[in-house]
Scaffold this motif. Structure first.
Motif: not given
Length: 182
Positions: A6-14
């Protein structure tokens, strides 16, 4: 095997669904000849700030690599696709065996994700129903994007390697076969 990196820089939006869960899966192909997962993932990471594009996973004949948490939306198929669907990219492969294995991996991953979210295996439809979508179908039926993948990749590979055609209906049958044994 499904590998997570998992790449943490990608936005995490529901997801923009009532439940907050995805309602299906969108299939892409990279559209880049001779690309590999090892070249595509760094490209996506390096260009994320500028392009704001990413998918959940990459699939080839050997690997299913999840790079973004599928419980959050990706940004690879326009607003109408991004809001509700898990998304993956298929790199291009160049032998009959590799193409067959890649399709098997992609169908397995699709079935796995649909099963994980308790969704049925149904082809995307003009009215927006269905759980299995190509990027081309999103462009045609949901709008907000103009890509036509993976249709050309599937067509040319199936013709070259098997002297036949291959489309989303064929893919859905393979997904259903995997889903049935989960």
């Amino acid at each position: 095997d499904l590998t997570e990196d998992i790449v943490e820089t990608f936005e995490q939006e529901s997801y923009a669904t009532e439940s907050g869960d995805p309602i299906g899966v969108i299939i892409h192909d990279t559209g880049v000849e001779y690309s590999t997962i090892d070249s595509e993932v760094p490209y996506m990471i390096d260009n994320y700030d500028e392009l704001a594009v990413f998918v959940h996973s990459f699939i080839d004949n050997d690997t299913i690599l999840e790079i973004a948490d599928a419980s959050y939306k990706a940004q690879g198929a326009g607003l109408n696709g991004n809001s509700s669907y898990i998304q993956f990219e298929m790199t291009h492969v160049y032998t009959q065996d590799d193409f067959a294995m890649q399709l098997a991996n992609a169908a397995y991953y699709t079935a796995y994700m649909l099963h994980e979210y308790q969704l049925p295996v149904t082809v995307g439809e003009e009215d927006g129903s269905g759980t299995v979508w190509t990027h081309e179908m999103v462009s045609e039926y949901l709008g907000g994007t103009d890509h036509i993948d993976p249709t050309d990749y599937w067509d040319s590979s199936a013709a070259d390697f098997f002297d036949t055609t291959y489309d989303v209906d064929d893919f859905v049958q393979l997904v259903q076969a995997y889903y049935n044994i989960m």
